[in-house]
Design a protein around this motif. Structure first.
Motif, mmCIF file in Angstrom:
data_model
loop_
_atom_site.group_PDB
_atom_site.id
_atom_site.type_symbol
_atom_site.label_atom_id
_atom_site.label_comp_id
_atom_site.label_asym_id
_atom_site.label_seq_id
_atom_site.Cartn_x
_atom_site.Cartn_y
_atom_site.Cartn_z
ATOM 1 N N LEU A 16 23.709 -55.919 -6.798
ATOM 2 C CA LEU A 16 23.418 -56.880 -7.586
ATOM 3 C C LEU A 16 22.266 -57.948 -6.985
ATOM 4 O O LEU A 16 22.281 -57.911 -5.468
ATOM 5 C CB LEU A 16 24.580 -57.958 -7.585
ATOM 6 C CG LEU A 16 25.587 -57.636 -8.405
ATOM 7 C CD1 LEU A 16 26.420 -58.985 -8.698
ATOM 8 C CD2 LEU A 16 25.263 -57.523 -9.935
ATOM 9 N N THR A 17 21.554 -58.662 -7.582
ATOM 10 C CA THR A 17 20.664 -59.636 -6.746
ATOM 11 C C THR A 17 20.931 -61.039 -7.188
ATOM 12 O O THR A 17 20.735 -61.008 -8.622
ATOM 13 C CB THR A 17 19.106 -59.315 -7.269
ATOM 14 O OG1 THR A 17 19.025 -58.029 -6.610
ATOM 15 C CG2 THR A 17 18.380 -60.107 -6.201
ATOM 16 N N LEU A 18 21.142 -61.981 -6.489
ATOM 17 C CA LEU A 18 21.560 -63.224 -6.934
ATOM 18 C C LEU A 18 20.880 -64.406 -5.811
ATOM 19 O O LEU A 18 20.505 -64.109 -4.949
ATOM 20 C CB LEU A 18 22.969 -63.600 -6.987
ATOM 21 C CG LEU A 18 23.780 -64.511 -5.991
ATOM 22 C CD1 LEU A 18 23.418 -65.896 -6.615
ATOM 23 C CD2 LEU A 18 25.118 -64.114 -5.888
ATOM 24 N N HIS A 405 22.361 -56.443 -6.907
ATOM 25 C CA HIS A 405 21.666 -57.350 -5.622
ATOM 26 C C HIS A 405 21.635 -58.633 -6.061
ATOM 27 O O HIS A 405 21.445 -58.921 -7.487
ATOM 28 C CB HIS A 405 20.379 -56.763 -5.188
ATOM 29 C CG HIS A 405 19.796 -57.794 -4.539
ATOM 30 N ND1 HIS A 405 19.949 -57.597 -3.159
ATOM 31 C CD2 HIS A 405 18.688 -58.803 -4.544
ATOM 32 C CE1 HIS A 405 19.189 -58.535 -2.499
ATOM 33 N NE2 HIS A 405 18.377 -59.123 -3.638
ATOM 34 N N PHE A 406 21.951 -59.454 -5.147
ATOM 35 C CA PHE A 406 21.887 -61.000 -5.333
ATOM 36 C C PHE A 406 21.346 -61.706 -4.213
ATOM 37 O O PHE A 406 21.459 -61.138 -3.213
ATOM 38 C CB PHE A 406 22.901 -61.731 -6.078
ATOM 39 C CG PHE A 406 24.131 -61.855 -5.049
ATOM 40 C CD1 PHE A 406 24.355 -62.997 -4.368
ATOM 41 C CD2 PHE A 406 25.058 -61.029 -5.199
ATOM 42 C CE1 PHE A 406 25.245 -63.144 -3.573
ATOM 43 C CE2 PHE A 406 26.340 -61.271 -4.476
ATOM 44 C CZ PHE A 406 26.528 -62.349 -3.635
ATOM 45 N N SER A 483 17.417 -54.870 -5.518
ATOM 46 C CA SER A 483 17.491 -54.415 -6.568
ATOM 47 C C SER A 483 18.732 -53.597 -6.441
ATOM 48 O O SER A 483 18.925 -52.773 -5.338
ATOM 49 C CB SER A 483 16.213 -53.718 -7.012
ATOM 50 O OG SER A 483 16.510 -52.928 -8.378
ATOM 51 N N PRO A 484 19.196 -53.075 -7.674
ATOM 52 C CA PRO A 484 20.080 -52.032 -7.766
ATOM 53 C C PRO A 484 19.366 -50.559 -8.124
ATOM 54 O O PRO A 484 17.834 -50.812 -8.103
ATOM 55 C CB PRO A 484 20.957 -52.161 -8.918
ATOM 56 C CG PRO A 484 20.086 -53.150 -9.856
ATOM 57 C CD PRO A 484 19.386 -53.880 -9.013
ATOM 58 N N GLY A 485 19.732 -49.253 -7.876
ATOM 59 C CA GLY A 485 19.008 -48.106 -8.327
ATOM 60 C C GLY A 485 19.097 -47.138 -7.512
ATOM 61 O O GLY A 485 18.231 -46.175 -7.363
ATOM 62 N N GLY A 486 19.974 -46.896 -6.689
ATOM 63 C CA GLY A 486 20.168 -45.823 -5.871
ATOM 64 C C GLY A 486 18.818 -45.642 -4.777
ATOM 65 O O GLY A 486 18.374 -46.802 -4.265
ATOM 66 N N SER A 487 18.434 -44.500 -4.895
ATOM 67 C CA SER A 487 17.297 -44.198 -3.856
ATOM 68 C C SER A 487 16.160 -44.953 -4.503
ATOM 69 O O SER A 487 15.006 -45.417 -3.913
ATOM 70 C CB SER A 487 16.567 -42.731 -3.770
ATOM 71 O OG SER A 487 16.584 -42.256 -4.927
ATOM 72 N N ALA A 555 17.388 -53.558 -11.638
ATOM 73 C CA ALA A 555 17.291 -54.889 -12.170
ATOM 74 C C ALA A 555 17.607 -56.049 -11.136
ATOM 75 O O ALA A 555 18.303 -56.432 -10.603
ATOM 76 C CB ALA A 555 18.689 -55.016 -13.001
ATOM 77 N N ALA A 556 16.147 -56.164 -10.535
ATOM 78 C CA ALA A 556 15.946 -56.946 -9.393
ATOM 79 C C ALA A 556 16.225 -58.648 -9.781
ATOM 80 O O ALA A 556 16.271 -59.040 -10.714
ATOM 81 C CB ALA A 556 14.431 -56.594 -8.888
ATOM 82 N N ASN A 557 16.501 -59.102 -8.570
ATOM 83 C CA ASN A 557 16.411 -60.627 -8.566
ATOM 84 C C ASN A 557 15.783 -61.129 -7.300
ATOM 85 O O ASN A 557 15.679 -60.427 -6.472
ATOM 86 C CB ASN A 557 17.743 -61.268 -8.473
ATOM 87 C CG ASN A 557 18.646 -61.121 -9.990
ATOM 88 O OD1 ASN A 557 18.443 -61.664 -10.995
ATOM 89 N ND2 ASN A 557 19.256 -60.033 -10.106
#
Length: 588
Positions: A16-18, A405-406, A483-487, A555-557
């Motif tokens: 997660l991103t926050l 990402h947070f 961000s999420p997303g593995g590699s 899904a970035a923050n």
């Protein structure tokens, strides 16, 4: 490769991103971008954002608010993250003007060996490994939260978990995305009685609009609020975790591999306070996560390579070609050398060397895409050259790609960039009986066979790609990104920095731009709709090719600290649904 590349691509590291900042409260409509002079937060969950603001309103700092948001995300986004997993937190401490990191990555139980995922000398099926007790690493999230609050926070567990307990008790409305993710994991969830009872109805996903309550997770949080991290790592909850791993709560006659976790594995778990990976790029000081996350080192190496080019002055296609090729080279080195630093003496100093980057840069043809490239030799670029290892090039290591990402900041200038996960969507698929949280499948982040730096070993932390990042300019916070997303986390962070710093895009445009992820594979990962575009055709002229089945990437923050003293919180404008960026006091 014997394991399913398709399965690897499907599963996304849950991260997660926050983003948060402190000041007077103000209720706001849901929006992916918000600017203010006080507190701000950007997450993929409206409830998580509001939990963070509630803590900030009560005088908590960014660290307190981060734990509150993370705990709520464990309720509303349980397939991506939660107390059954682990993560990496990067913290800027304004008073001390320094950056530290908290590594609370899961560890392999003491019974693990390099042969754990082998059967008759061959790698076992990847999907079979995921949905099993054998995939579960010793969870680190609660211990990480404890270290963050004890060392750098101002509140206790009882205070920061209160908003998440309310959400778990009162429930939340299942979204279209939540329902879709459940459908995609129905087969895995159907194997476990506790999971089916919580997330399925008659064996099928809950439809969007359903009110979902999780009294078990509320119970887990209440016990942690009362007894602290000991409630998780010893006593009834610890016994429930160990029982679920070693005797998975299967439904019907499902055949599931059991794990070999002990109460001692849980009681002995330790988080690590580590120095960040520090690098520079075009006047910015960048701080990222060190090993066992490969994110900080790989992003830094790629940026060091790109720093030798005037990307801003180039045609966009030329610059994007160089971005893809720099990423290709950095991934070759990542795959060859990086793993848990307590088990592998990785040549980090060499990989971060500007001179090594200059040498790697000579391998790039500015007019033509390379095929898969071999690792470089960073040992000559660090003082200790005694290590004889010169590994052979390895194929692209697929890994799960869903994560959360947070990033958070407060009125005093403290900043948190935090990525945490349970690995696959839904982790191992095992909900701990009586406690309502999913257990991770983090052990499948190890290479199933060797010899490689990232093979499984007792107590070892599997290599990660999580890359929570904080950038300073002139000694002050400039932006955060993750961000999420593995590699693909690495390439999302890398591309967003290039978009923002080199191409001059505002952060929302940098995040919303089409993502290209080159990880030294046969083809570059792209998102739906990219192939056939003018941008794609321009890059195809360099010889770049695209994976056949495009998927949404990350899904970035982010947070941006503006010159006028305001802060802009930025979440996704379209990916994973529209994000929730809130500010406590609007800017002018």
């Amino acid at each position: 490769m014997t394991r399913s590349a398709t399965a690897r691509t499907r599963i996304l590291n849950c991260t997660l991103t926050l983003s948060i900042i402190l000041h007077a409260p103000l209720a706001l409509a849901k929006t992916p971008v918000a600017t203010g002079t006080g507190g701000a937060v950007a997450t993929i969950s409206e409830q998580a954002s509001r939990s963070a603001l509630a803590i900030l309103d009560k005088g908590g700092n960014a660290i307190d608010a981060a734990v509150a948001a993370a705990a709520t995300l464990g309720v509303t986004d349980p397939f991506s993250c939660g107390i059954g997993g682990g993560g990496f937190m990067v913290i800027y401490l304004a008073k001390d003007k320094r950056v530290i990191t908290i590594d609370h990555r899961e560890t392999a139980p003491a019974a693990f060996t390099p042969a754990t995922f082998l059967e008759n000398g061959k790698e076992i099926d990847f999907d079979t490994a995921v949905a099993s007790g054998a995939a579960v690493g010793v969870p680190g999230t609660v211990r990480g939260w404890h270290e963050a609050l004890e060392r750098y926070g101002t509140m206790n567990f009882k205070q920061v978990l209160a908003p998440a307990i309310d959400v778990a008790n009162q429930g939340f409305t299942v979204t279209d995305i939540f329902s879709r993710l459940t459908r995609e994991n129905e087969r895995k969830f159907q194997q476990f009685g506790t999971t089916s009872a919580l997330y399925l109805r008659d064996g099928k996903a809950l439809p969007a609009g359903t009110m979902l309550r999780n009294p078990g997770m509320a119970k887990a949080y209440r016990e942690i609020a009362a007894r602290g991290q000991r409630a998780f790592y010893t006593g009834p909850m610890a016994r429930a975790i160990v029982d679920a791993v070693n005797r998975p709560p299967v439904a019907g006659g499902a055949g599931v591999r059991a794990g070999k976790m002990t109460l001692a594995d849980l009681a002995n778990y330790e988080a690590r306070i580590r120095q960040p990976v520090a690098s520079t790029y075009r006047g910015y000081a960048l701080y990222g996560m060190p090993l066992p996350s490969s994110g900080g080192v790989t992003v830094a190496e790629a940026l060091n390579i790109l720093e030798g080019y005037d990307l801003k002055a180039m045609p966009r296609a030329d610059a994007e070609h160089l971005y893809l090729e720099a990423s290709r080279l950095a991934f070759a080195d990542r795959n060859a050398y990086l793993a848990d630093p307590e088990y592998v003496d990785a040549p980090v100093a060499g990989l971060l060397s500007k001179a090594f980057a200059a040498q790697r840069r000579t391998a790039i043809d500015p007019k033509r895409a390379a095929a898969s490239v071999a690792a470089g030799d960073p040992y000559a670029y660090q003082e200790d050259q005694s290590i004889p290892l010169r590994p052979q090039a390895r194929p692209l290591q697929k890994e799960n790609a869903h994560t959360t990402h947070f990033t958070v900041s407060d009125k005093d200038g403290n900043v948190v960039s935090y990525t945490f996960t349970i690995e696959s969507w839904g982790g191992s698929g095992i909900v701990v009986p009586g406690y309502g949280f999913l257990l991770n499948n983090e052990m499948t982040d190890f290479d199933f066979s060797g010899p490689r730096p990232n093979v499984p070993e007792a107590g070892k932390r599997p290599r990660s790609s999580m890359a929570p990042t904080i950038a300073l300019k002139d000694g002050k916070p400039a932006f955060t990104i993750g961000s999420p997303g593995g590699s693909t986390i690495i390439t999302t962070v890398l591309q967003t920095i290039v978009n923002h710093v080199d191409f001059g895009m505002p952060m929302d445009a940098a995040i919303n731009a089409p993502r290209l992820s080159e990880r030294n594979g046969a083809a570059t990962s792209v998102e739906p709709g990219f192939a056939g575009s003018a941008q794609a055709r321009a890059l195809e002229a360099f010889g770049h090719t695209w994976e056949a089945t495009p998927e949404e990437i990350g899904a970035a923050n982010a947070l941006v600290f503006n010159p006028d003293g305001t802060v802009t919180a930025v979440s996704e404008g379209r990916r994973h649904g529209v994000g929730s960026a809130l500010v406590q006091r609007k800017g002018h």
